[in-house]
Design a protein around this motif. Structure first.
Motif, mmCIF file in Angstrom:
data_model
loop_
_atom_site.group_PDB
_atom_site.id
_atom_site.type_symbol
_atom_site.label_atom_id
_atom_site.label_comp_id
_atom_site.label_asym_id
_atom_site.label_seq_id
_atom_site.Cartn_x
_atom_site.Cartn_y
_atom_site.Cartn_z
ATOM 1 N N ARG A 67 31.410 38.669 39.050
ATOM 2 C CA ARG A 67 31.072 39.903 39.745
ATOM 3 C C ARG A 67 31.772 39.986 41.086
ATOM 4 O O ARG A 67 31.758 41.023 41.742
ATOM 5 C CB ARG A 67 29.552 40.017 39.924
ATOM 6 N N ILE A 69 35.166 38.933 41.648
ATOM 7 C CA ILE A 69 36.617 39.116 41.629
ATOM 8 C C ILE A 69 36.966 40.423 40.907
ATOM 9 O O ILE A 69 36.253 40.879 40.042
ATOM 10 C CB ILE A 69 37.333 37.940 40.958
ATOM 11 N N PRO A 70 38.087 41.007 41.310
ATOM 12 C CA PRO A 70 38.474 42.299 40.740
ATOM 13 C C PRO A 70 38.730 42.199 39.235
ATOM 14 O O PRO A 70 39.270 41.200 38.749
ATOM 15 C CB PRO A 70 39.780 42.627 41.478
ATOM 16 N N ASP A 71 38.325 43.242 38.538
ATOM 17 C CA ASP A 71 38.491 43.266 37.084
ATOM 18 C C ASP A 71 39.955 43.170 36.686
ATOM 19 O O ASP A 71 40.296 42.617 35.648
ATOM 20 C CB ASP A 71 37.900 44.569 36.520
ATOM 21 N N THR C 20 44.615 43.903 52.249
ATOM 22 C CA THR C 20 43.342 44.098 51.546
ATOM 23 C C THR C 20 42.235 44.473 52.530
ATOM 24 O O THR C 20 41.477 45.411 52.305
ATOM 25 C CB THR C 20 42.941 42.818 50.788
ATOM 26 N N THR C 24 40.235 47.977 52.878
ATOM 27 C CA THR C 24 38.779 47.938 52.762
ATOM 28 C C THR C 24 38.127 48.611 53.964
ATOM 29 O O THR C 24 37.264 49.480 53.807
ATOM 30 C CB THR C 24 38.273 46.487 52.672
ATOM 31 N N LYS C 166 36.799 44.796 45.973
ATOM 32 C CA LYS C 166 37.314 44.715 44.606
ATOM 33 C C LYS C 166 38.134 45.945 44.256
ATOM 34 O O LYS C 166 39.151 45.856 43.572
ATOM 35 C CB LYS C 166 36.163 44.569 43.613
ATOM 36 N N SER C 169 41.918 46.338 44.863
ATOM 37 C CA SER C 169 42.883 45.713 43.954
ATOM 38 C C SER C 169 43.603 46.757 43.111
ATOM 39 O O SER C 169 44.723 46.537 42.659
ATOM 40 C CB SER C 169 42.184 44.703 43.052
ATOM 41 N N THR C 180 46.035 41.423 44.958
ATOM 42 C CA THR C 180 46.273 41.566 43.522
ATOM 43 C C THR C 180 47.719 41.944 43.231
ATOM 44 O O THR C 180 48.298 41.518 42.223
ATOM 45 C CB THR C 180 45.320 42.609 42.913
ATOM 46 N N TYR C 204 39.351 36.050 46.905
ATOM 47 C CA TYR C 204 38.406 37.173 46.841
ATOM 48 C C TYR C 204 36.980 36.690 47.014
ATOM 49 O O TYR C 204 36.173 37.306 47.724
ATOM 50 C CB TYR C 204 38.551 37.910 45.505
ATOM 51 N N ASN C 208 34.362 37.835 49.876
ATOM 52 C CA ASN C 208 33.053 38.378 49.548
ATOM 53 C C ASN C 208 31.933 37.579 50.166
ATOM 54 O O ASN C 208 30.948 38.133 50.663
ATOM 55 C CB ASN C 208 32.860 38.425 48.024
#
Lengths: 239, 267, 241
Positions: A67, A69-71, C20, C24, C166, C169, C180, C204, C208
């Motif tokens: 949940r 890390i980017p998809d 990033t 954000t 996220k 990315s 990414t 990442y 987070n």
């Protein structure tokens, strides 16, 4: 406006057929990913609820990592990593060169793995709503573990999980658009192709958006219907 | 600000009606409150007494009737089946003159007690902050919780919170104070401390309208009693007269029923 | 599992972190402002405001973010002459600003639901007390409703911040070299997706983790009124407001 309709026509020169096929691909990959995620999620939730500390730790790590890390990264992992693996395996059989894993499979698995983390949390939360009393009652009339699971736990968890699962489905549907980076010709990719060919990116991305909206809206209706049906037996109606 | 002479009522309600949908809660209330009067408003649940009080500061808008505060008539306009506020600025100004103390204290949870007390004087009445703070501390001392000034409402007991709420109301220097069942949400041990504060306010000569269940308080502190039943005023007169010689049979039953359960609170 | 390679990838990926974080930050703040606007429109009770807001939220939440990004970056390019005459072309040709724009529009739709819930959850009693003191309109919002609503919204909106990280990315698909983007390039150059994935994933997760802690701290700092009972201050001669 007439131009727009021309673009959507199903004859030659129109993109209607291609877009329809791509829409089916989108829905198909989303469904596959969703069910993979469902199975994984149930497993992870079970691990978190009834496992020992090692199992729980693994399960917690899984949900935290997936949940966090980017998809897109997960998709890259499954597509390129899968292809790498497949190429290695194929070379054992004498096949040289790059063997690409089918983007559909890579995409569905990537989505499945990510949505599994979210579905695990939904199931876990839904299970907790279930009162200990109901389980005890089942035990006290002599229900074995499996029967208990099948007749008491699963139906109840299903009811309480429905709203959360509906949300995850919406997520999965939208995530499927990311699989376009693997080249899979789902809706967004098809729109990109059409946009490139006709130099009309605005119209085609708008159309893609509209189709997605139609699917998500329809899904919402379906889930709402389900919730109403299963909520009939709950006190106070819908929770 | 219009002057208030002793003869002119501080608050005047004329023919007040209030309906919630189909249910008519106030069926024609007329009442004059004069300076220095401490009016106890009694009645059983559903009699409309809280609604009547909340109409005075327009937290409820009457369906019909007139409200006069000082010499100012509240401007109301027709709206659908009833009335609506015509001039919000007038209402805001009037509310500063009629301060309310609520059953659930309703202190602002994100502010300290001191901040609660100075909030309206500083931001609504635009008085200089230093002056408001000085006055606030004095008021908190008066109600007995000066040491809690930097605490948050969530950390205080019910009785302390209500006393803080009274200080908050006093900080606005109101002409009249409205109490909506001020002790109903308190534990029995805490009721006394709040009633004591209210008694001292009454003895200072403040104009107070108190909706309450505390018959003892009504008997011992109020100089006028109003009894409501199903939206109609059935008793309205000086305390002793009303209690010794009630006109309404229902009121007679009301006091005797209440006394069966508890001794009157000695304040 | 080549640890040295992972370390090298890690160092290369780190160069994407500033971008990033920039994306954000900008998108989050702009999204928050717009989300507040949308939320207020939705609770305003004025249909002319409520309906467009609801429609906007429905559409944005019902379509994938990637579609929205493409629509803005590629789609608006179709209107270059118009945008040029309005002086906006510089903005819309730049993937950086297109990315921030798309991300903030998207975040606003989701965020506004969080804020709307928070606005509705503000205690009616505290609002009533404020009205009874003569507060209304802007003053009521500024002093009572917003402070309480924002504190209520903080945990859920903090989550929105994580989601934003996220989401950034996705702008790698429109040529931005944030984490990414660099990861994709590394994978295609070195064919070592697993190691790159591990390195990028770790970065990442670290971001987070830090942001989650930041939000928790902010939540703690803003809610002294919800913490345990402090000792009563001694009777003082001094007035400290």
């Amino acid at each position: 406006m007439i131009e727009l309709l021309q673009y959507l026509s199903f004859g030659p020169g129109g993109w209607g057929q291609a877009l329809t096929a791509a829409t089916f691909t989108t829905v198909a990959v989303a469904i596959c990913g969703f069910f993979i995620g469902g199975a994984l999620g149930a497993l992870i939730a079970w691990g978190k609820l009834s496992g020992g500390s090692v199992v729980r730790f693994t399960a917690d790590s899984y949900t935290t990592v997936l949940r966090g890390i980017p998809d897109l990264l997960v998709i890259y992992l499954f597509y390129f990593g899968g292809s790498l693996l497949l190429s290695r395996v194929a070379s054992l059989w004498g096949v040289q060169g790059f063997v690409g894993v089918p983007p559909f499979a890579a995409g569905a698995m990537a989505i499945g793995v990510v949505s599994g983390a979210y579905q695990a949390e939904v199931f876990r939360g839904a299970f907790r709503v279930l009162s200990k009393g109901e389980i005890e009652a089942g035990r006290s009339v002599g229900m074995g573990r499996f029967l208990l699971f099948r007749r008491v736990i699963v139906p109840q968890v299903f009811r309480h999980a429905l709203p959360g699962i509906g949300n995850v489905w919406q997520m999965v549907l939208k995530e499927s658009a990311l699989i376009s980076v693997t080249g899979l010709v789902e809706l967004l990719r098809q729109a990109q192709i059409a946009a490139g060919s006709t130099r009309r990116p605005f119209e085609f991305f708008l159309i893609a958006g509209a189709i997605f909206l139609a699917i998500t809206w329809f899904s919402q209706l379906v889930f709402a219907w389900f919730e109403r049906r299963t909520g009939r037996y709950m006190s106070g109606g819908l929770v | 600000m219009p002057e208030i002479t002793d003869m002119q009522p501080v608050i005047s309600l004329r023919g007040l009606r209030k309906s919630f949908g189909q249910l008519e809660v106030l069926k024609g209330i007329s009442l004059d409150a004069h300076k220095g009067e401490v009016i106890a408003i009694l009645g059983s649940s559903g009699s409309g007494k809280s609604t009547m009080l909340r109409c005075i500061n327009l937290l409820e808008v009457p369906t019909a009737g007139e409200i006069v505060i000082g010499s100012e008539t509240v401007a109301l306009k027709k709206s659908g089946q009833g009335l609506a506020v015509a001039d919000q600025r007038q209402i805001d100004a009037l509310r500063s003159r009629a301060a309310m103390v609520f059953q659930s204290f309703n202190l602002w949870s994100h502010m300290t007690i001191l901040e609660n007390v100075i909030e309206a004087p500083v931001h609504v009445q635009r008085r200089p902050k230093a002056e408001c703070v000085a006055e606030a501390v004095a008021l908190l001392e008066k109600v007995g919780i000066a040491d809690k000034r930097n605490a948050y409402p969530g950390h205080l007991s019910g009785g302390q919170q209500q006393r803080a709420a009274i200080a908050r109301a006093l900080a606005m220097r109101p002409e009249v104070m409205l109490f909506d069942e001020p002790t109903s949400a308190l534990d029995p041990e805490r009721v006394g401390e709040v009633l004591a504060v209210m008694r001292s306010l009454a003895e200072e000569g403040r104009t107070m309208l108190v909706v309450t269940h505390e018959i003892g308080f009504a008997r011992e502190v109020a100089n006028r009693v109003v009894f409501l039943h199903e939206g109609v005023i059935e008793e309205d007169g000086p305390t002793e007269q009303v209690f010794t010689n009630p006109k309404s049979e229902r009121f007679r039953k009301f006091i005797s029923n209440s006394q069966h359960f508890r001794q009157p609170e000695h304040v | 599992m080549d640890l040295i390679f992972i370390r090298d990838s890690f160092l290369q990926l780190l160069s994407g972190v500033p971008l990033t974080l920039e994306l954000t930050a900008f998108a989050f703040v702009l999204g928050l402002i717009f989300a507040m606007l949308l939320a207020l429109m939705r609770v305003s009770g004025i249909r002319v405001l409520e309906i467009p807001a609801s429609v906007y939220i429905f559409i944005v939440r019902g379509t994938p973010l990637l579609v929205q990004i493409f629509l803005i970056y590629y789609g608006l390019g179709q209107f270059r002459p118009t945008l040029q005459s309005l002086g906006l072309w510089q903005f819309f040709r730049d993937p950086y600003w297109c990315g921030i724009f798309a991300l903030s529009l998207n975040s606003a739709a989701y965020g506004s639901e969080v804020l709307r819930g928070a606005l509705k959850s503000v205690s009616k009693r505290e609002i009533e007390a404020a009205k009874a003191c003569g507060m209304s309109g802007l003053l009521l919002y500024r002093r009572i409703i917003l402070p309480l609503a924002l504190r209520q919204a903080l945990p859920a909106y903090g989550n929105e911040l994580i989601l934003m990280v996220k989401a950034t990315s996705l702008v790698s698909t429109i040529t931005m070299m944030e984490i990414t983007g660099i990861a994709a390039r590394l994978i295609s150059e070195t064919y070592r997706p697993v190691e790159v994935f591990i390195a990028a994933g770790a970065i990442y997760l670290a971001i987070n983790f830090l942001l989650t802690r930041l939000v928790s701290w902010l939540d703690w700092w803003l809610t002294p009124h919800l913490r345990g009972v402090p000792a009563a201050t001694p009777k003082a001669e001094h007035i400290n407001a």
